[in-house]
Write an enzyme that holds these catalytic residues in place. Structure first.
Site, PDB file in Angstrom:
ATOM      1  N   ASP A 304       0.984  -1.179   0.036  1.00 35.63           N
ATOM      2  CA  ASP A 304      -0.040  -0.076  -0.116  1.00 35.63           C
ATOM      3  C   ASP A 304       0.924   1.070   0.080  1.00 35.63           C
ATOM      4  O   ASP A 304       2.093   1.159   0.236  1.00 35.63           O
ATOM      5  CB  ASP A 304      -1.038  -0.049   1.222  1.00 35.63           C
TER       6      ASP A 304
HETATM    7  C1  BGC Z   1      -5.121   3.261   0.004  1.00 37.36           C
HETATM    8  C2  BGC Z   1      -5.287   2.112  -0.989  1.00 37.36           C
HETATM    9  C3  BGC Z   1      -4.932   2.660  -2.629  1.00 37.36           C
HETATM   10  C4  BGC Z   1      -3.809   3.142  -2.575  1.00 37.36           C
HETATM   11  C5  BGC Z   1      -3.529   3.928  -3.961  1.00 37.36           C
HETATM   12  C6  BGC Z   1      -3.828   4.032  -0.032  1.00 37.36           C
HETATM   13  O1  BGC Z   1      -3.983   5.149   0.485  1.00 37.36           O
HETATM   14  O2  BGC Z   1      -5.081   2.557   1.381  1.00 37.36           O
HETATM   15  O3  BGC Z   1      -6.358   1.477  -0.954  1.00 37.36           O
HETATM   16  O4  BGC Z   1      -5.143   1.769  -3.392  1.00 37.36           O
HETATM   17  O5  BGC Z   1      -3.824   4.112  -1.521  1.00 37.36           O
HETATM   18  O6  BGC Z   1      -4.306   5.068  -4.053  1.00 37.36           O
END
Ligand code: BGC
Length: 761
Positions: A304
């Protein structure tokens, strides 16, 4: 011109090498749009090995790196400006990009990657396409309330088709985290509290996103997230700690991830949270043992957003380099946005703290997916401006969004058949969400635009020509301003009935949007009290991203319709359902508590040694509260209809079941009301005695059926080892002989029950 021969297809070599790019792009698109053969696994592996053998260490690390572009950014950005990202791509430091939108942007970056880097390795373009790209579907929790995996699959097909037309290859979806705590804002992104329903929906979403051929012009690579148990953060607070028994993890939280992977998902996102002391992003148990060794996952793991950096704040890594040293061998292949692999893998390799074999394995997994996506055969496979112009908001896409919205609505209360509304009555439409366009879409809306959405108010006007329909907000979503109350009360007094559209703003759920209270924000409940005093019938339409605790509100409302955040077509669908053009058929995918103090509350609880006897609620030494009943306001699986359904007794084929055999459980369901309607028939089982205690009920099957008024249908479920197996005391999965109860009904409180015995082997 550099040498492509080791890994490009003959098509690519012949048409692309040495020719102007524009021509090659056009030729390639025309060719592949019609025929995009799936890339054979043997070819993929051989081509990947050939390419890998020619890569420098720096080029390899570049492939393990993912940096953000400029849209929909969800966290800190280190690099400044487009030039520097393009430069990094050009240098080979960044092999994958997310948050770039439009064919024009994507083409610009891809051109640099395939023309200016030494080995011309194409970039992979990712984006959060969570519940639609342009055409926005109900938030995922709402979609789950449809209990219609086939329709959810269709919605993902639409989303993938639109996103692929915008040049994208990869979506960070589905989010399959089980969530039993509605304080957590991200409950809106998943399928709710139950592993069985969650798994069925996870499979549907993966199928819809990936289709049957990753290299097709209209499919995306899916990314199952957030691995693992992100939904179990303590006290429902974002990014918080997760501490779970392995039993709970495996029985409740892991099944939807597993189901998604078995359905073919080829990327997985490691979660922000720690699990039992080890952050998920450096968690060998999760990423290696469970995911790869036990489940045989063949794709790649991406972190993440800046999750590798965050190992330092978690307190499990001394610095960013140490974090990179931990993440790679634990099983992370691609670093999203932390730059830790880029900055530190070389030095850690030189210090002997990681091995080149580990780097190679990660690079290979990523390149294999790029081959499978057909990117090496045609890096511009999704880059066609003309298609981009035609793909969005098509009639068919909007029709799917409308249908899913209709099926996602849950009728929670309907006294005196207040609904459906009758045409010709004067209606006072009240409430801060009644005429809001943007809120209809919910959080994570990719490129969705609200401008042309019909609001609930507008939809009520459309459905009620000739009658007087007024709108007044009455109050804000979340302020203490009561200045609008008087006008709203006057409007209600002048009308035949009031429709109040109340709830949360679309900004109140989603990432980092947690709440400690589950009531209506601001003074909305007070407004409802004032309108109730007028004595006019009151219909409450809810929009919200989580289960709410609305005991008083539910008492005041004559009818209560949950519409979640229903998407582009959701305002229209809600108004049409209010007027009976469609009969609501949604069922709650998560329990609605009476009070926030009951949280976490879910139907598949354990019995305890001192369960409360509902007939003696005042018994002192029982598992209960002093100030609130144990049961929820609305249970999992609950949802009414404009019609009524009657369930017969459960009929079992036999009273015993031998291991390996199957047993049919059947009920007759009759539509006893005046409308045609759909009903979700639900099967729950209880294992009465086990080597470990078992939940009081577990969902093991469901079927959505449609019945005309007066029509009856037999609905059967097959019960066998699959439905009865569980994680036994010795942590093996299997069945145990003994007594089982079978419940079939319209929600998790179903009373129709039968018993059978599973015999010993
Ligand atoms: C979120 C994810 C997301 C990623 C990319 C993160 O802050 O937890 O679910 O896919 O950002 O945008």
């Amino acid at each position: 011109m550099p040498d492509f021969t080791a890994f490009q297809t003959p098509f690519f070599q012949a048409r692309f090498a040495g020719r102007p790019l524009a021509l090659a792009v056009l030729a390639a698109f025309l060719f592949f749009a019609s025929t995009a053969p799936a890339v054979e696994p043997e070819t993929v592996s051989a081509r990947t090995d050939a390419l890998l053998a020619r890569m420098t260490l720096a080029e390899k690390i570049g492939q393990l790196t993912l940096f953000t572009g400029y849209s929909g950014i969800t966290g800190p950005v280190k690099e400044q400006g487009q030039q520097s990202l393009l430069k990094q791509v050009c240098k080979g430091d960044c092999g994958n990009v997310f948050n770039l939108i439009s064919v024009a942007e994507i083409k610009k970056f891809q051109k640099v990657a395939v023309e200016e880097t030494r080995l011309h390795i194409p970039l992979l373009f990712g984006y959060d396409v969570i519940h639609g790209y342009k055409t926005i579907f109900p938030i995922c929790l709402g979609a789950a309330a449809s209990w219609n995996p086939a329709l959810i699959e269709s919605s993902e097909r639409v989303a993938a088709t639109e996103a692929a037309a915008a040049g994208l290859d990869w979506t960070f979806a589905p989010m399959v985290d089980i969530a039993r705590d509605p304080r957590w804002g991200r409950i809106c992104e998943g399928a709710g509290e139950d592993p069985f329903l969650g798994s069925a929906i996870a499979v549907a979403r993966v199928r819809g996103i990936q289709g049957t051929n990753l290299a097709a012009p209209d499919t995306l690579l899916a990314c199952v997230k957030h691995f693992a148990a992100y939904g179990a953060v303590q006290s429902g607070r974002e990014y918080n700690t997760v501490d779970l028994s392995e039993r709970m993890l495996r029985e409740v939280y892991l099944p939807p991830y597993r189901a998604a992977i078995d359905a073919g998902a080829l990327s997985v996102m490691s979660a922000f949270n720690e699990l039992n002391g080890t952050p998920a992003t450096a968690n060998r148990f999760l990423l290696q043992r469970v995911l790869r060794d036990e489940w045989g996952f063949q794709g790649f793991v991406v972190t993440d957003y800046t999750a590798i950096n965050e190992l330092v704040m978690h307190g499990s890594a001394a610095d960013e380099g140490d974090a990179a040293r931990q993440a790679l061998p634990a099983g992370v292949d691609m670093d999203m946005q932390s730059g830790a692999f880029l900055n530190h893998l070389q030095e850690r390799l030189a210090a002997g703290q990681i091995t080149e074999a580990q780097i190679n394995a990660a690079v290979k997994r990523i390149l294999e997916i790029k081959f499978k996506l057909g990117l090496f055969d045609n890096p511009f496979r999704h880059c066609d401006e003309q298609r981009e112009q035609q793909a969005f908001y098509t009639k068919e896409n909007l029709a799917t969004a409308y249908r899913l919205a209709c099926e996602s609505f849950v009728l929670l209360k309907n006294t005196n058949q207040t609904l459906p509304l009758k045409v010709g009555k004067n209606i006072a439409v009240i409430g801060p969400l009644a005429d809001s366009r943007r809120d209809l879409l919910g959080s994570w809306i990719a490129e969705g635009k609200a401008d042309s959405c019909e609001t609930v108010f507008e939809g009520i006007q459309r459905n009620n020509p000739g009658a007087k329909v007024t709108f007044t907000a009455g109050c804000d979503i979340d302020s203490t301003n009561r200045a609008g109350f008087a006008k709203a009360v006057t409007a209600a007094k002048r009308a035949d009935l009031a429709v109040l559209v109340l709830g949360e703003s679309c900004e109140m759920s989603g990432e980092a949007k947690c709440r400690t209270s589950l009531g209506l924000p601001g003074v909305q409940t007070e407004l409802l009290r004032e309108i109730k005093k007028t004595g006019k019938p009151v219909v409450v339409v809810l929009m919200n991203g989580r289960p709410l605790a609305l005991e008083e509100e539910s008492q005041m409302a004559d009818a209560l319709l949950e519409t979640w955040f229903p998407g582009t077509e959701g305002g229209k669908a809600a108004a049409d359902v209010l007027f009976g053009q469609h009969n609501p058929c949604g069922k709650l995918p998560a329990t609605f508590p009476r009070a926030v103090g009951q949280v976490p509350i879910f139907y598949a609880a354990k019995n305890t040694g001192r369960p409360l006897d509902p007939a003696n609620p005042k018994d002192v030494y029982k598992s209960k509260y002093l100030d609130c009943p144990n049961d929820p306001l609305y249970p999992f699986g609950f949802g009414l209809s404009y019609t009524t359904f009657n369930y017969s007794e459960v009929r079992l084929e036999r009273a015993t079941l031998k291991p390996g055999e199957k047993l049919q459980a059947t009920v007759t369901v009759t539509n006893t009301g005046n409308y045609a309607g759909a009903e979700v028939v639900q099967l729950y089982l209880r294992d009465l005695v086990g080597s470990v205690t078992r939940p009081v009920r577990e969902l093991k099957g469901f079927q959505k059926i449609e019945l005309r008024a007066g029509e009856s249908r037999e609905v059967s479920f097959s019960i066998g080892e699959n439905e009865l197996k569980f994680l036994r005391a010795d942590m093996t999965v299997g069945t145990e002989p003994g007594q089982y109860e079978v419940f079939i009904g319209s929600d998790s409180r179903a009373t129709a029950v039968a018993k059978f015995e599973l015999l010993a082997r």
